[in-house]
Scaffold this motif. Structure first.
Motif, PDB file in Angstrom:
ATOM      1  N   LEU A 133     -32.733 -10.675-149.525  1.00 28.35           N
ATOM      2  CA  LEU A 133     -32.506  -9.923-148.296  1.00 28.35           C
ATOM      3  C   LEU A 133     -33.080 -10.730-147.140  1.00 28.35           C
ATOM      4  CD1 LEU A 133     -31.690  -7.163-146.975  1.00 28.35           C
ATOM      5  CD2 LEU A 133     -33.998  -6.370-147.550  1.00 28.35           C
ATOM      6  N   MET A 134     -32.358 -10.800-146.014  1.00 35.74           N
ATOM      7  CA  MET A 134     -32.841 -11.546-144.862  1.00 35.74           C
ATOM      8  C   MET A 134     -32.306 -10.919-143.580  1.00 35.74           C
ATOM      9  SD  MET A 134     -30.541 -15.005-145.075  1.00 35.74           S
ATOM     10  CE  MET A 134     -28.787 -14.925-145.389  1.00 35.74           C
ATOM     11  N   LYS A 135     -32.838 -11.396-142.453  1.00 36.70           N
ATOM     12  CA  LYS A 135     -32.392 -10.876-141.167  1.00 36.70           C
ATOM     13  C   LYS A 135     -32.397 -11.981-140.127  1.00 36.70           C
ATOM     14  CE  LYS A 135     -36.967  -9.324-139.565  1.00 36.70           C
ATOM     15  NZ  LYS A 135     -37.745  -8.160-139.089  1.00 36.70           N
ATOM     16  N   THR A 136     -31.667 -11.729-139.035  1.00 40.21           N
ATOM     17  CA  THR A 136     -31.644 -12.644-137.897  1.00 40.21           C
ATOM     18  C   THR A 136     -31.309 -11.850-136.644  1.00 40.21           C
ATOM     19  OG1 THR A 136     -30.716 -14.707-136.997  1.00 40.21           O
ATOM     20  CG2 THR A 136     -29.196 -13.243-138.147  1.00 40.21           C
ATOM     21  N   THR A 137     -31.731 -12.343-135.517  1.00 45.33           N
ATOM     22  CA  THR A 137     -31.327 -11.756-134.242  1.00 45.33           C
ATOM     23  C   THR A 137     -30.504 -12.732-133.414  1.00 45.33           C
ATOM     24  OG1 THR A 137     -33.404 -12.469-133.210  1.00 45.33           O
ATOM     25  CG2 THR A 137     -33.338 -10.231-134.126  1.00 45.33           C
ATOM     26  N   ASP A 138     -30.459 -14.000-133.824  1.00 46.11           N
ATOM     27  CA  ASP A 138     -29.797 -15.013-133.007  1.00 46.11           C
ATOM     28  C   ASP A 138     -28.879 -15.953-133.794  1.00 46.11           C
ATOM     29  OD1 ASP A 138     -31.618 -16.528-134.424  1.00 46.11           O
ATOM     30  OD2 ASP A 138     -32.734 -17.228-132.667  1.00 46.11           O
ATOM     31  N   PHE A 139     -28.787 -15.782-135.111  1.00 46.45           N
ATOM     32  CA  PHE A 139     -27.985 -16.657-135.966  1.00 46.45           C
ATOM     33  C   PHE A 139     -28.412 -18.120-135.875  1.00 46.45           C
ATOM     34  CE2 PHE A 139     -25.384 -12.895-135.561  1.00 46.45           C
ATOM     35  CZ  PHE A 139     -24.969 -12.689-136.869  1.00 46.45           C
ATOM     36  N   ARG A 140     -29.646 -18.317-135.466  1.00 47.74           N
ATOM     37  CA  ARG A 140     -30.248 -19.648-135.466  1.00 47.74           C
ATOM     38  C   ARG A 140     -31.451 -19.686-136.414  1.00 47.74           C
ATOM     39  NH1 ARG A 140     -26.345 -20.709-132.336  1.00 47.74           N
ATOM     40  NH2 ARG A 140     -26.478 -22.156-130.588  1.00 47.74           N
ATOM     41  N   HIS A 141     -32.202 -18.595-136.366  1.00 51.54           N
ATOM     42  CA  HIS A 141     -33.416 -18.488-137.159  1.00 51.54           C
ATOM     43  C   HIS A 141     -33.246 -17.321-138.132  1.00 51.54           C
ATOM     44  CE1 HIS A 141     -34.485 -20.236-133.220  1.00 51.54           C
ATOM     45  NE2 HIS A 141     -35.237 -21.056-133.954  1.00 51.54           N
ATOM     46  N   TRP A 142     -33.597 -17.580-139.395  1.00 53.76           N
ATOM     47  CA  TRP A 142     -33.376 -16.605-140.456  1.00 53.76           C
ATOM     48  C   TRP A 142     -34.694 -16.308-141.149  1.00 53.76           C
ATOM     49  CZ3 TRP A 142     -28.254 -15.022-140.966  1.00 53.76           C
ATOM     50  CH2 TRP A 142     -27.326 -15.806-140.278  1.00 53.76           C
ATOM     51  N   GLN A 143     -34.964 -15.037-141.356  1.00 51.55           N
ATOM     52  CA  GLN A 143     -36.212 -14.622-141.981  1.00 51.55           C
ATOM     53  C   GLN A 143     -35.918 -13.904-143.298  1.00 51.55           C
ATOM     54  OE1 GLN A 143     -38.750 -12.161-139.541  1.00 51.55           O
ATOM     55  NE2 GLN A 143     -39.966 -11.483-141.295  1.00 51.55           N
ATOM     56  N   GLN A 144     -36.445 -14.442-144.383  1.00 54.47           N
ATOM     57  CA  GLN A 144     -36.329 -13.756-145.653  1.00 54.47           C
ATOM     58  C   GLN A 144     -37.256 -12.543-145.670  1.00 54.47           C
ATOM     59  OE1 GLN A 144     -37.000 -17.186-148.319  1.00 54.47           O
ATOM     60  NE2 GLN A 144     -35.011 -16.737-149.206  1.00 54.47           N
ATOM     61  N   ILE A 145     -36.752 -11.431-146.180  1.00 52.37           N
ATOM     62  CA  ILE A 145     -37.521 -10.191-146.276  1.00 52.37           C
ATOM     63  C   ILE A 145     -37.997 -10.025-147.710  1.00 52.37           C
ATOM     64  CG2 ILE A 145     -37.431  -7.678-146.035  1.00 52.37           C
ATOM     65  CD1 ILE A 145     -35.233  -8.076-143.925  1.00 52.37           C
ATOM     66  N   SER A 146     -39.278  -9.817-147.881  1.00 49.15           N
ATOM     67  CA  SER A 146     -39.828  -9.634-149.214  1.00 49.15           C
ATOM     68  C   SER A 146     -39.235  -8.375-149.846  1.00 49.15           C
ATOM     69  CB  SER A 146     -41.347  -9.516-149.139  1.00 49.15           C
ATOM     70  OG  SER A 146     -41.890  -9.265-150.418  1.00 49.15           O
ATOM     71  N   TRP A 147     -38.681  -8.528-151.040  1.00 45.42           N
ATOM     72  CA  TRP A 147     -38.019  -7.409-151.707  1.00 45.42           C
ATOM     73  C   TRP A 147     -38.108  -7.613-153.218  1.00 45.42           C
ATOM     74  CZ3 TRP A 147     -32.046  -6.804-152.276  1.00 45.42           C
ATOM     75  CH2 TRP A 147     -31.754  -5.558-152.845  1.00 45.42           C
ATOM     76  N   ASN A 148     -38.992  -6.892-153.841  1.00 42.59           N
ATOM     77  CA  ASN A 148     -39.138  -6.969-155.293  1.00 42.59           C
ATOM     78  C   ASN A 148     -38.127  -6.004-155.911  1.00 42.59           C
ATOM     79  OD1 ASN A 148     -39.930  -7.389-157.891  1.00 42.59           O
ATOM     80  ND2 ASN A 148     -42.035  -6.649-157.623  1.00 42.59           N
ATOM     81  N   TYR A 149     -36.873  -6.410-155.895  1.00 48.49           N
ATOM     82  CA  TYR A 149     -35.780  -5.523-156.282  1.00 48.49           C
ATOM     83  C   TYR A 149     -35.830  -5.117-157.751  1.00 48.49           C
ATOM     84  CZ  TYR A 149     -33.731  -9.757-158.236  1.00 48.49           C
ATOM     85  OH  TYR A 149     -33.522 -10.894-158.971  1.00 48.49           O
ATOM     86  N   ASN A 150     -36.522  -5.877-158.571  1.00 46.47           N
ATOM     87  CA  ASN A 150     -36.580  -5.603-160.013  1.00 46.47           C
ATOM     88  C   ASN A 150     -38.026  -5.377-160.444  1.00 46.47           C
ATOM     89  OD1 ASN A 150     -35.516  -5.207-162.578  1.00 46.47           O
ATOM     90  ND2 ASN A 150     -35.368  -7.387-163.051  1.00 46.47           N
ATOM     91  N   SER A 151     -38.741  -4.580-159.651  1.00 44.42           N
ATOM     92  CA  SER A 151     -40.180  -4.403-159.870  1.00 44.42           C
ATOM     93  C   SER A 151     -40.499  -3.784-161.223  1.00 44.42           C
ATOM     94  CB  SER A 151     -40.780  -3.544-158.751  1.00 44.42           C
ATOM     95  OG  SER A 151     -40.155  -2.266-158.720  1.00 44.42           O
TER      96      SER A 151
END
Length: 348
Positions: free
Chosen positions: A146-164
């Motif tokens: 999972l990740m996010k961006t506000t400018d399509f230049r810089h991308w931040q991965q979001i910590s997500w332990n989907y299979n905890s």
């Protein structure tokens, strides 16, 4: 020498190429132009043993690209196998090589002709992405991250332990969906035994970017016992679940009054594809404002059993979803894999 062409995030833009050493006398940025990019003002040329890297920057500013995406009818996330061999309309995954899968963002006004956003992409492997827009943030969920961006230049991965809870052996093709009450969720195909896939869902909070780790299986449903690539959406006040039957290699669309149970399958009657197979379905209404009198457009990947891929195709239905048009390929500047579509008209 091997020439690599990368953006400012060091992400490979296209397949590396071989050149003859005497060509190094040329200005390589001019010798190998890329549409939508220019060589950085201070060209970044990294020389190594038998290789050279040229860095490019987007021609358009971030503000220009955001404005373009916000006024487009559709914005799509997809992935490109950058090191695949492409011959005409066929893409072959390299044998005995590590596949290089990278995110791509596209936009379109008619859903058929798609343009690629020439920007700086995240430099990590991404398959089966899906995209949503919430206020100023664009979220992308993918297998498995999972990740996010506000400018399509810089991308931040979001910590997500989907299979905890160590519930799943494999976890494929997650997608966002919004229920009738406006609440956000993620739906995914996953398997506990490594063989038979089921459809699961969890919550997602777009205000914080936090995704749930407690997964509920879509229950009491007459869907394929081995369903993958789920796409869950609301259409004519009813929940629709598009999946691929991995056993039969066909697409199904199921109906229910609730998003977490009681779906009943029916085949999407795509005209004969011959020896080709469909997967990764995605749907958009043919009329954003009057869906009762119009049908759906269903997008899907096309592949064969020899490891060749032919890009995204689509078929259009009548209002009853009983008749479907001949499958046709979308138009794009690369072989697009696995759409996730954000509709700026219906989802604003």
């Amino acid at each position: 020498m091997t020439v690599k062409q990368v953006d400012e995030n060091q992400t490979l833009i296209k397949k590396s190429r071989q050149i003859r050493v005497p060509l190094l006398a040329f200005n390589l940025g001019n010798e190998y132009p890329l549409s939508g990019y220019r060589v950085t003002h201070a060209p970044h040329l990294t020389l190594g043993k038998h290789r050279i890297t040229i860095m490019y920057e987007p021609v358009q500013s971030s503000a220009q690209q955001l404005k373009l995406l916000q006024k487009s009818h559709y914005v799509a996330s997809a992935f490109q196998v950058v090191n695949a061999t492409t011959n005409g309309k066929k893409q072959t995954i390299p044998k005995n090589q590590h596949e290089i899968d990278r995110l791509r963002i596209l936009y379109s006004d008619d859903g058929i002709k798609w343009q690629t956003v020439h920007t700086n992409y995240p430099n990590w492997g991404i398959r089966d992405p899906d995209i949503i827009h919430y206020k100023k943030v664009w979220y992308v969920v993918y297998t498995a991250g999972l990740m996010k961006t506000t400018d399509f230049r810089h991308w931040q991965q979001i910590s997500w332990n989907y299979n905890s809870a160590q519930q799943f052996k494999w976890f494929w093709a997650p997608e966002f969906f919004v229920d009738k009450a406006g609440q956000y969720h993620i739906v995914v195909s996953a398997t506990q035994d490594g063989t038979n896939f089921g459809i699961y869902e969890t919550d997602f909070n777009p205000a914080t970017g936090q995704a749930g780790t407690q997964w509920g299986q879509i229950s009491n449903s007459k869907v394929s016992p081995n369903a993958i690539d789920p796409h869950l959406f609301v259409w004519n006040n009813q929940y629709k679940l598009l999946t691929k039957d991995e056993n039969a290699k066909q697409l199904n669309i199921a109906d229910s009054d609730t998003y977490d149970s009681n779906f009943i399958n029916s085949l999407v009657d795509i005209p004969d594809l011959g020896d080709l197979k469909p997967e990764a379905p995605e749907a958009e209404p043919l009329n954003d404002t009057d869906t009762t009198n119009e049908g759906l457009r269903v997008y899907f990947d096309v592949y064969d059993m020899q490891g060749n891929y032919y890009g995204i195709h689509y078929t259009d239905s009548d209002a009853s979803l009983s008749k479907w048009s001949q499958a046709k390929a979308i138009k794009a500047d690369f072989i697009v894999r696995h759409f996730g579509i954000w509709n700026n008209v219906t989802k604003k």
